[in-house]
Design a protein around this motif. Structure first.
Motif, PDB file in Angstrom:
ATOM      1  N   ASN A   1       0.850  -1.189   0.000  1.00  0.00           N
ATOM      2  CA  ASN A   1       0.000   0.000   0.000  1.00  0.00           C
ATOM      3  C   ASN A   1       0.886   1.239   0.000  1.00  0.00           C
TER       4      ASN A   1
ATOM      5  N   HIS B   1       1.516   2.787  -5.969  1.00  0.00           N
ATOM      6  CA  HIS B   1       0.467   1.808  -6.253  1.00  0.00           C
ATOM      7  C   HIS B   1      -0.855   2.528  -6.525  1.00  0.00           C
ATOM      8  N   MET B   2      -1.121   3.562  -5.739  1.00  0.00           N
ATOM      9  CA  MET B   2      -2.333   4.368  -5.931  1.00  0.00           C
ATOM     10  C   MET B   2      -2.342   5.016  -7.321  1.00  0.00           C
TER      11      MET B   2
ATOM     12  N   TYR C   1      -3.481   2.549  -9.793  1.00  0.00           N
ATOM     13  CA  TYR C   1      -4.919   2.295  -9.718  1.00  0.00           C
ATOM     14  C   TYR C   1      -5.666   3.136 -10.762  1.00  0.00           C
TER      15      TYR C   1
ATOM     16  N   SER D   1      -6.441   1.844 -15.023  1.00  0.00           N
ATOM     17  CA  SER D   1      -7.886   1.737 -15.262  1.00  0.00           C
ATOM     18  C   SER D   1      -8.416   2.951 -16.023  1.00  0.00           C
TER      19      SER D   1
ATOM     20  N   LEU E   1      -6.276  -3.035 -14.456  1.00  0.00           N
ATOM     21  CA  LEU E   1      -5.331  -3.167 -13.346  1.00  0.00           C
ATOM     22  C   LEU E   1      -5.462  -4.558 -12.737  1.00  0.00           C
TER      23      LEU E   1
ATOM     24  N   THR F   1      -4.027  -6.695  -9.805  1.00  0.00           N
ATOM     25  CA  THR F   1      -3.223  -6.718  -8.579  1.00  0.00           C
ATOM     26  C   THR F   1      -2.831  -8.153  -8.241  1.00  0.00           C
TER      27      THR F   1
ATOM     28  N   SER G   1     -10.503  -3.501 -13.409  1.00  0.00           N
ATOM     29  CA  SER G   1      -9.462  -4.184 -12.631  1.00  0.00           C
ATOM     30  C   SER G   1      -9.770  -5.669 -12.568  1.00  0.00           C
TER      31      SER G   1
ATOM     32  N   THR H   1     -17.354  -0.811  -9.812  1.00  0.00           N
ATOM     33  CA  THR H   1     -16.403  -0.215  -8.874  1.00  0.00           C
ATOM     34  C   THR H   1     -16.935   1.098  -8.306  1.00  0.00           C
TER      35      THR H   1
ATOM     36  N   MET I   1      -3.721  -3.357  -0.742  1.00  0.00           N
ATOM     37  CA  MET I   1      -4.165  -2.923  -2.060  1.00  0.00           C
ATOM     38  C   MET I   1      -4.018  -4.026  -3.095  1.00  0.00           C
TER      39      MET I   1
ATOM     40  N   ASN J   1      -8.625  -4.612  -3.887  1.00  0.00           N
ATOM     41  CA  ASN J   1      -8.495  -3.142  -3.899  1.00  0.00           C
ATOM     42  C   ASN J   1      -8.608  -2.516  -2.516  1.00  0.00           C
TER      43      ASN J   1
ATOM     44  N   TYR K   1     -10.471   4.164  -3.408  1.00  0.00           N
ATOM     45  CA  TYR K   1     -11.494   4.823  -4.212  1.00  0.00           C
ATOM     46  C   TYR K   1     -12.410   5.679  -3.331  1.00  0.00           C
TER      47      TYR K   1
END
Length: 542
Positions: free
Chosen positions: A73, A77-78, A81, A85, A91, A93, A183, A204, A231, A235, A241
């Motif tokens: 996390n 990584h954010m 995201y 997408s 995405l 993971t 994702s 999502t 994450m 997600n 989000y």
């Protein structure tokens, strides 16, 4: 007559656009693999996400193609995201706690074009890369100064920050079909190969709305959210989000998930809400209690992934004034299905009755419907007593696993969860067991979860797992496996006596086995299948 309202696609990129426009100065704090703490704002997140979207285009990643991440996390990584997408790719993971062979299988099955990874996972990448047949681009999520020296990879290795430096932030998020995949997350694969669950942009965004609601996780711009739940799996329960949608401050823990590290981060950053599995919170509570500390800012914690013991709820709420939100979900549900938040009349109930309610996984969010069915397939009553197979349907429930050759898992339009549950007249669902974990003794069912919940009430029990062990007379009997708290001299007879009056006499385990550790799976859940393999013949003659 039709309603004359605007139509806009529900897209993941819209969450980031909203955060940048309306909460641009809100902070995102990350403990990095490199060992320091990184801080920036939603404005910087959006700018860097657009630069990475341009980089993905340069790398030849097309719409609908999968881009994998193997990361903790953190802010990079954010960024992925949204850049992946938002640009129309998918995405994917990856769970680093899976076996190397499973990771290689998943990367191949998903046909990932690019794999981004944190430096922590370089040895894992070096093991996986030779097993992957199709050409991949591997990107180390770091800067040039920290780029690793590796000779074990037969693939292109690139630097994350170098990629960003090559591109500007001029990028317009495309208007995509909201039903296209945003994702992809694979199940943990405790039995057989993991299965991929594709989430759409629409599902999502709807899940994000529902998760933020007051009777759900109750998130707002006044919150400081620490997602301990990874994450890399479902997600982080949608919290990245949600934070964008409501404008909350985000705090990412990186790789340090021990009690001491988490407590320091919670106190330093004034975290108000966190989320994770019971095993993580047990470590946090143990550390806080050992140092005689308390929480100055945290006011609620979301606990899911496994049943939350009542003893843990009591510890958070009575000793530390932290409200526990017991939740349930699955990879196939994106993942949230239920949250245990009180209805108005329940807030004035005696504390013991409130704890009984909080032991349940809660009630369905709008967008999710659920039912329990018997062995004949007929729906069972919501009386809090009748136990049956739990089935769900809704806006963010999968109807098909990834792969053209996979059959739909649905039964008459409902997804079978594999859980055995009851639902009370107020709509509160309680998992009594996984269908594969329930104990059948002398033709009668015993809930292993109920046995574990009682064991956790004993002050000297750190972890408790109940399994079905084969028995020469009763077919199966419950066997309790326990990890004691440090310094404890708890004896089995004392613990078994503790069950008197708390469960039906014939539910009480016949024996207790004290162990040093219990095996945990890729998502922090106890691997009962391994324990059954090891202790399943405990009651049989040698």
């Amino acid at each position: 007559m039709q309603g004359l309202m605007m139509q806009q696609s529900l897209l993941v990129s819209a969450l980031l656009t909203h955060a940048e426009r309306h909460h641009s100065e809100q902070e995102i704090v990350s403990r990095r693999v490199e060992g320091d703490v990184h801080r920036y704002s939603y404005r910087h997140l959006a700018q860097r996400a657009r630069r990475m979207a341009n980089a993905l285009s340069t790398l030849g990643v097309a719409r609908g193609e999968r881009v994998a991440t193997l990361a903790w996390n953190g802010y990079r990584h954010m960024e992925l995201y949204f850049s992946v997408s938002g640009s129309g790719s998918v995405l994917h993971t990856l769970n680093p706690r899976l076996h190397v062979d499973q990771l290689a299988y998943i990367i191949e099955h998903a046909e990932d074009r690019v794999v981004f990874f944190d430096l922590t996972f370089l040895p894992l990448i070096e093991s996986v890369a030779p097993q992957v047949k199709s050409p991949k681009i591997f990107v180390a999520m770091t800067d040039r100064a920290h780029m690793p020296q590796t000779s074990g990879m037969n693939a292109m290795l690139m630097c994350y920050e170098d990629l960003l430096d090559l591109h500007d932030d001029v990028f317009e998020w495309p208007v995509l079909d909201e039903n296209s995949a945003s994702s992809l997350c694979y199940t943990s694969g405790t039995t057989g190969n993991p299965k991929g669950v594709p989430y759409s942009h629409r599902s999502t965004v709807l899940h994000t709305y529902a998760a933020a609601l007051p009777d759900s996780l109750n998130c707002s711009a006044r919150d400081v959210i620490l997602p301990v739940v990874p994450m890399f799996h479902v997600n982080a329960w949608g919290l990245p989000y949600v934070a964008c949608m409501v404008g909350a401050k985000l705090v990412f823990p990186g790789p340090a998930l021990d009690g001491k590290s988490l407590y320091e981060l919670i106190e330093t950053e004034h975290v108000t809400l966190s989320a994770g599995v019971p095993t993580v919170w047990q470590g946090l509570l143990t550390h806080v209690d050992a140092m005689g500390g308390t929480f100055s800012s945290m006011r609620r914690t979301v606990i899911g992934g496994a049943p939350c013991p009542t003893a843990m709820t009591e510890a958070f709420q009575q000793r530390h004034q932290v409200e526990v939100l017991h939740a349930w979900g699955m990879t196939e549900l994106s993942p949230i299905g239920t949250v245990c938040s009180f209805k108005a009349h329940q807030q004035s109930l005696p504390m013991a009755e409130q704890y009984t309610i909080q032991a349940k996984q809660g009630r369905a969010l709008f967008g999710i419907d659920m039912r329990i069915v018997g062995s004949d397939g007929n729906e069972l009553p919501w009386d809090g007593e009748s136990a049956g197979d739990l089935q769900v349907r809704g806006h963010w429930v999968t109807q098909q696993y990834f792969g053209a050759d996979v059959e739909s898992p649905l039964c008459d339009g409902w997804f079978p969860t594999g859980d055995i549950a009851t639902i009370d007249p107020h709509g509160f669902m309680q998992i009594t067991d996984r269908s594969k974990d329930v104990i059948k003794s002398g033709g009668e069912w015993i809930s292993s979860a109920a046995i574990e919940n009682v064991a956790y009430l004993h002050p000297e029990v750190s972890m408790a797992v109940c399994i079905a062990a084969r028995h020469p007379k009763w077919d199966e009997r419950p066997l309790l496996l326990v990890v004691k708290k440090p310094g404890s001299d708890l004896a089995s007879d004392e613990l078994l006596s503790f069950f008197n009056g708390r469960v039906a006499r014939w539910w009480t385990p016949d024996a207790v086995v004290f162990v040093d550790t219990v095996p945990l799976g890729a998502t922090g859940k106890v691997l009962k299948n391994q324990l059954r393999d090891q202790f399943g013949d405990y009651y049989l003659p040698a």
